[in-house]
Design an enzyme around this catalytic site. Structure first.
Site, PDB file in Angstrom:
ATOM      1  N   LYS A  21       0.860  -1.177   0.000  1.00  0.00           N
ATOM      2  CA  LYS A  21       0.000   0.000   0.000  1.00  0.00           C
ATOM      3  C   LYS A  21       0.897   1.227   0.000  1.00  0.00           C
ATOM      4  O   LYS A  21       1.733   1.392   0.890  1.00  0.00           O
ATOM      5  CB  LYS A  21      -0.903  -0.003   1.226  1.00  0.00           C
ATOM      6  CG  LYS A  21      -1.724   1.272   1.332  1.00  0.00           C
ATOM      7  CD  LYS A  21      -2.814   1.144   2.347  1.00  0.00           C
ATOM      8  CE  LYS A  21      -3.580   2.440   2.458  1.00  0.00           C
ATOM      9  NZ  LYS A  21      -4.628   2.359   3.460  1.00  0.00           N
ATOM     10  N   LYS A  66       1.245   9.859   5.731  1.00  0.00           N
ATOM     11  CA  LYS A  66       1.363   8.487   6.232  1.00  0.00           C
ATOM     12  C   LYS A  66       2.658   7.832   5.753  1.00  0.00           C
ATOM     13  O   LYS A  66       2.764   6.603   5.705  1.00  0.00           O
ATOM     14  CB  LYS A  66       0.130   7.683   5.801  1.00  0.00           C
ATOM     15  CG  LYS A  66      -1.190   8.293   6.295  1.00  0.00           C
ATOM     16  CD  LYS A  66      -2.376   7.354   6.091  1.00  0.00           C
ATOM     17  CE  LYS A  66      -3.646   7.961   6.700  1.00  0.00           C
ATOM     18  NZ  LYS A  66      -4.801   7.043   6.602  1.00  0.00           N
ATOM     19  N   GLU A  83       7.522  -6.971   1.203  1.00  0.00           N
ATOM     20  CA  GLU A  83       6.285  -6.840   1.995  1.00  0.00           C
ATOM     21  C   GLU A  83       5.381  -8.054   1.755  1.00  0.00           C
ATOM     22  O   GLU A  83       4.844  -8.641   2.694  1.00  0.00           O
ATOM     23  CB  GLU A  83       5.527  -5.565   1.614  1.00  0.00           C
ATOM     24  CG  GLU A  83       6.067  -4.275   2.215  1.00  0.00           C
ATOM     25  CD  GLU A  83       5.673  -4.113   3.697  1.00  0.00           C
ATOM     26  OE1 GLU A  83       4.997  -4.999   4.243  1.00  0.00           O
ATOM     27  OE2 GLU A  83       6.067  -3.099   4.289  1.00  0.00           O
ATOM     28  N   LYS A 124      -2.241  -1.427  -3.896  1.00  0.00           N
ATOM     29  CA  LYS A 124      -3.095  -0.243  -3.838  1.00  0.00           C
ATOM     30  C   LYS A 124      -2.247   1.012  -3.887  1.00  0.00           C
ATOM     31  O   LYS A 124      -1.255   1.078  -3.164  1.00  0.00           O
ATOM     32  CB  LYS A 124      -3.879  -0.305  -2.535  1.00  0.00           C
ATOM     33  CG  LYS A 124      -4.716   0.895  -2.222  1.00  0.00           C
ATOM     34  CD  LYS A 124      -5.337   0.694  -0.878  1.00  0.00           C
ATOM     35  CE  LYS A 124      -6.100   1.918  -0.490  1.00  0.00           C
ATOM     36  NZ  LYS A 124      -6.579   1.855   0.844  1.00  0.00           N
TER      37      LYS A 124
HETATM   38  C1  PBG Z   1      -7.381   3.425   5.485  1.00  0.00           C
HETATM   39  C2  PBG Z   1      -7.704   3.272   4.053  1.00  0.00           C
HETATM   40  C3  PBG Z   1      -7.556   4.238   3.054  1.00  0.00           C
HETATM   41  C4  PBG Z   1      -8.092   3.703   1.903  1.00  0.00           C
HETATM   42  C5  PBG Z   1      -8.546   2.410   2.192  1.00  0.00           C
HETATM   43  N1  PBG Z   1      -8.284   2.153   3.543  1.00  0.00           N
HETATM   44  C6  PBG Z   1      -7.036   5.639   3.126  1.00  0.00           C
HETATM   45  C7  PBG Z   1      -5.700   5.906   3.603  1.00  0.00           C
HETATM   46  O1  PBG Z   1      -4.828   5.056   3.710  1.00  0.00           O
HETATM   47  O2  PBG Z   1      -5.499   7.078   3.940  1.00  0.00           O
HETATM   48  C8  PBG Z   1      -8.184   4.433   0.588  1.00  0.00           C
HETATM   49  C9  PBG Z   1      -9.185   3.923  -0.380  1.00  0.00           C
HETATM   50  C10 PBG Z   1      -9.512   4.845  -1.497  1.00  0.00           C
HETATM   51  O3  PBG Z   1      -8.881   5.904  -1.711  1.00  0.00           O
HETATM   52  O4  PBG Z   1     -10.451   4.512  -2.230  1.00  0.00           O
HETATM   53  N2  PBG Z   1      -6.421   2.655   6.032  1.00  0.00           N
END
Ligand code: PBG
Length: 336
Positions: free
Chosen positions: A205, A229, A245, A260
């Site tokens: 991610k 983050k 990972e 993602k």
């Molecule tokens: C939170 C999370 C996020 C998304 C999914 N779970 C946001 C983030 O990490 O700030 C984003 C999903 C999207 O943008 O459609 N852990």
């Protein structure tokens, strides 16, 4: 490649021959997009019979639990196998220790129960992370200097996962990027007898700018403010690190791996699928959805054709399925 060169080039081989008619184009088609490749993310809010539009995500609404259940009925009839839940947490229950995340009567826990009660056939996935519940909008607990603490956070993620398991969830999807959380969650699930509960790990991610509309949708954008983050989500420049990972998460007990955001990271998907041969998923995130919607609204693109081409691209890159806000719409396009 070498093989076809050995067997002869133009004119004995003409690659356009097979493209001549629809039937032979279909016969040589290497990948396909089906309704059962699609997973629908849903935003759940408190209230009764309520649907609240999300400005930056046209067509997507925050739904009350009863409306989520009827949405799941529709999605099931369309042939969509699974949904993933995201709560819009009322600000008054957010806290520094994110205790609402494991409240047995919390919004997500009640939603899981309601769906499994009324539409048991649909697979229910939940996001495991603390950002809907923390005052600072981070995915974990922070120390005095604002650093997200790893092991303390994992303890809470375990509680959160167990509370979802007890409510009847089928799949937990940790999206927090803490180290060792898959092992912690897997051990706790085994210990409590949830042997078959599946873990879909957001292994890779990225610290992405594509999450903006999502943070508006769940109401964590103001909590997060100008912070980011990057001390736990991955650098968009890296792919070797994504392989490490994924390897760790598989070793710790993940059943499925996710990458993602989606479209800018097709190379990551391909390399993970090649390296591990695991069930592999992409999350086409909110910013990707918003861009398509904005261009479509302006009449600049053929939305249906572009979206279906993009979703097929995920399949070609090696995905077993895609989490996409377009799931419901794409299902109607695929089977009109
Ligand atoms: C939170 C999370 C996020 C998304 C999914 N779970 C946001 C983030 O990490 O700030 C984003 C999903 C999207 O943008 O459609 N852990």
């Amino acid at each position: 490649m070498v093989k076809s060169l050995e067997s002869g080039c133009y004119p004995s081989t003409r690659l356009r021959r097979m493209r001549t008619d629809s039937f032979s184009r279909i016969l040589m088609r290497e990948s396909s997009l089906n309704v059962d490749d699609l997973i629908q993310p849903l935003f759940v809010r408190e209230g009764d019979n309520t649907a609240e539009p999300i400005q930056s995500m046209p067509g997507i609404e925050r739904l009350s639990v009863d409306r989520i259940v009827s949405k799941c009925q529709d999605l099931h009839h369309l042939g969509i196998p699974s949904v993933v839940l995201f709560p819009v947490t009322p600000p008054e229950v957010k806290s520094d220790d994110a205790r609402e995340s494991w409240n047995p009567n919390g919004l997500v826990q009640r939603t899981i129960f309601a769906i499994k009660d009324k539409v048991p056939e649909i697979g229910v996935m939940t996001d495991i992370a603390l950002d809907p519940y923390t005052l600072n909008g981070q995915d974990g607990l922070v120390n005095e200097s604002g650093y997200v603490m790893n092991d303390r956070t994992v303890e809470v993620l375990i509680r959160q996962s167990l509370s979802h398991a007890r409510a009847g969830v089928d799949v937990v999807a940790p999206s927090d990027m803490m180290d060792g959380r898959i092992r912690g969650i897997r051990e706790a699930l085994e210990h409590e007898g949830f042997y078959n509960l599946r873990i879909l790990s957001y292994a890779a991610k990225y610290a992405s700018s594509y999450y903006g509309p999502f943070r508006d949708a769940v109401g964590s954008a103001t909590n997060l403010g100008k912070s980011n983050k990057s001390s736990y989500q991955m650098d968009p420049a890296n792919v070797e690190e994504a392989l490490r990972e994924a390897a760790f998460d598989i070793h710790e007990g993940a059943d499925m791996i996710m990458v993602k955001p989606g479209m800018p990271y097709l190379d990551v998907i391909w390399r993970i699928r090649e390296a591990f041969g695991m069930p592999t998923f992409a999350y086409q995130v909110s910013g990707e959805y918003a861009m398509f919607k904005a261009a479509a609204k302006n009449g600049w693109i053929d939305e249906q054709a572009l979206v279906l081409e993009t979703l097929l691209g995920f399949k070609r890159a090696g995905c077993h399925g895609v989490l996409t806000y377009y799931a419901e719409q794409a299902a109607r396009w695929i089977n009109p």
